[in-house]
Design an enzyme around this catalytic site. Structure first.
Site, short mmCIF file in Angstrom:
data_model
loop_
_atom_site.label_atom_id
_atom_site.label_comp_id
_atom_site.label_asym_id
_atom_site.label_seq_id
_atom_site.Cartn_x
_atom_site.Cartn_y
_atom_site.Cartn_z
N TYR A 176 0.79 -1.23 0.00
CA TYR A 176 0.00 0.00 0.00
C TYR A 176 0.83 1.28 0.00
O TYR A 176 0.49 2.24 -0.72
CB TYR A 176 -0.99 -0.03 1.17
CG TYR A 176 -2.20 -0.88 0.85
CD1 TYR A 176 -3.29 -0.34 0.19
CD2 TYR A 176 -2.22 -2.23 1.19
CE1 TYR A 176 -4.39 -1.12 -0.13
CE2 TYR A 176 -3.32 -3.03 0.88
CZ TYR A 176 -4.40 -2.47 0.22
OH TYR A 176 -5.48 -3.26 -0.11
N GLU A 196 -8.82 -7.05 4.50
CA GLU A 196 -8.07 -8.18 3.93
C GLU A 196 -7.47 -9.07 5.01
O GLU A 196 -7.37 -10.29 4.83
CB GLU A 196 -7.00 -7.64 2.98
CG GLU A 196 -7.59 -7.05 1.71
CD GLU A 196 -6.72 -6.01 1.04
OE1 GLU A 196 -5.50 -5.98 1.32
OE2 GLU A 196 -7.26 -5.21 0.23
#
Length: 400
Positions: free
Chosen positions: A97, A139
């Site tokens: 990310y 997630e």
């Protein structure tokens, strides 16, 4: 995590029109920039979608939706869940990310230049951190519930031709352990090295059998390429280069398009083309569980040559009184038998099968081309079906 201030939230929301106008330009540049700095990430991202432009366009729409709803993130709940499942099937991890965030903001600066000021960039940095944390948390829960982590080696124990386009692969864990469970309707990612691209490429395939722990079965359509569409790199490798005894690497099952196995109400399974694969899993599961639920299996395909699982469906209808079918062929051949091979000529027309599909309290599962699902959904809603009972599966780009 730094919280967004009211001013920063307003700045992010104000940039939504910018992404509506310039989003695809920004995201195309973003991918080019990120891959130049991190070429190893090409192994995660579908390079065919990069070349066609569908991946950048999808990301641009996602960023626009986030900006437009920054003050009401609850409106993104379904999209977040959908993307999280896609990410988990590709083994996206928290360390990815910051890389994406750095290059996305860099692309904004490169494309918009002085049109975006530093306070707005700072607001977007905080907004991206917020989104990243939402995705990472979602997630993490999926990884915790998964049967295994990352890509696991499976051996092809059987390869079976289902139609002129679709071939099934029976995959057993290479270590001899259990294949694990899954929910009917879910998919796995399979990764193969593509010489032409010089990278590994993941592709997602619906599981097409009931869960039993012995093996996983995927049924892969050969994407030959038509018109401007290019042949599928991985699907052709699977058909031509993966034989019985070969080892492929497979992710844990993911996907929120799943059969609600707790219900006892009717089920209508509607598919077009290769969209039949998750429906095959759902019907096989209901049969394995000896469910008494009323099931209507509606399928459309071009012709008999591309009609996968024809014998299975014919057997299910003849053996189980609670299972009905309505098969549509766009092209009927001279040897095709109505009532045996197919039921109706032409494309699916709900008006011709209303008695079998408009059932009290039924749940409707749709899978196939996007235009097909949109058409069937609109036809059902127009006939009074509550939209909350219509479930769809959409494959394709969805990477944040």
């Amino acid at each position: 995590m730094t919280a967004l201030t009211a001013d920063q939230m307003a700045r992010v929301k104000a940039t939504a029109p910018v992404f509506a106008e310039h989003g695809a330009t920004i995201t195309k540049h973003f991918y080019k920039r990120m891959f130049a700095a991190h070429p190893e990430l090409k192994n995660i991202f579908n390079q065919t979608h990069q070349q066609s432009g569908s991946q950048p366009e999808t990301l641009a729409r996602a960023v626009y939706a986030y900006a437009a709803n920054i003050d009401n993130l609850g409106a993104l709940g379904g999209a977040v869940t959908h993307i999280a499942h896609k990410h988990a099937s590709l083994n996206i991890r928290p360390e990815h990310y910051p890389i994406v965030g750095r290059h996305l903001l860099g692309a904004v600066v490169d494309v918009l230049g002085d049109a975006v000021d530093q306070p707005t960039l700072d607001a977007w940095a905080v907004a991206y951190e917020q989104l990243a944390n939402i995705m990472i948390g979602t997630e993490a829960k999926l990884y915790e519930g998964a049967s295994w982590s990352g890509f696991r080696p499976f051996k092809v124990m059987r390869k079976q031709v289902e139609s002129d386009e679709i071939t099934s692969f029976y995959l057993a864990p290479a270590d001899g352990a259990s294949a694990g469970g899954f929910e009917p309707g879910q998919y796995v990612s399979v990764t193969r090295f593509v010489d032409k691209l010089g990278v590994d490429q993941p592709r997602q395939y619906s599981l097409s059998d009931a869960p039993h722990g012995k093996w996983l079965r995927i049924s892969v359509k050969r994407e030959a390429g038509r018109g401007e569409a290019q042949p599928g790199h991985v699907s052709n490798l699977m058909h031509d280069g993966v034989e019985e005894g070969a080892v492929v690497h497979v992710s844990a099952p993911m996907g929120e398009f799943t059969l609600d196995r707790k219900k006892t109400t009717p089920v209508v399974l509607m598919s077009g083309g290769v969209g039949i694969t998750p429906m095959k899993s759902m019907l096989s599961t209901l049969i394995a569980e000896r469910s008494k639920r009323e099931v209507t299996f509606v399928h459309a395909c071009r012709n008999a040559k591309v009609h996968a699982f024809r014998d299975f469906l014919r057997h299910a209808v003849s053996e189980y009184p609670n299972v009905k079918r309505a098969v549509f062929y766009e092209e009927v051949g001279a040897s095709d038998r109505q009532g045996v091979d197919y039921d109706f000529e032409g494309r699916i027309d709900i008006g011709r099968i209303e008695a079998d599909v408009l059932l009290p309290d039924a749940d409707y599962y749709l899978c196939g081309p996007v235009a097909f699902m949109r058409e069937q959904r609109e036809a059902l809603v127009a006939r009074g079906v509550d939209a909350s009972r219509i479930h769809t599966e959409i494959f394709g780009s969805g990477m944040l």
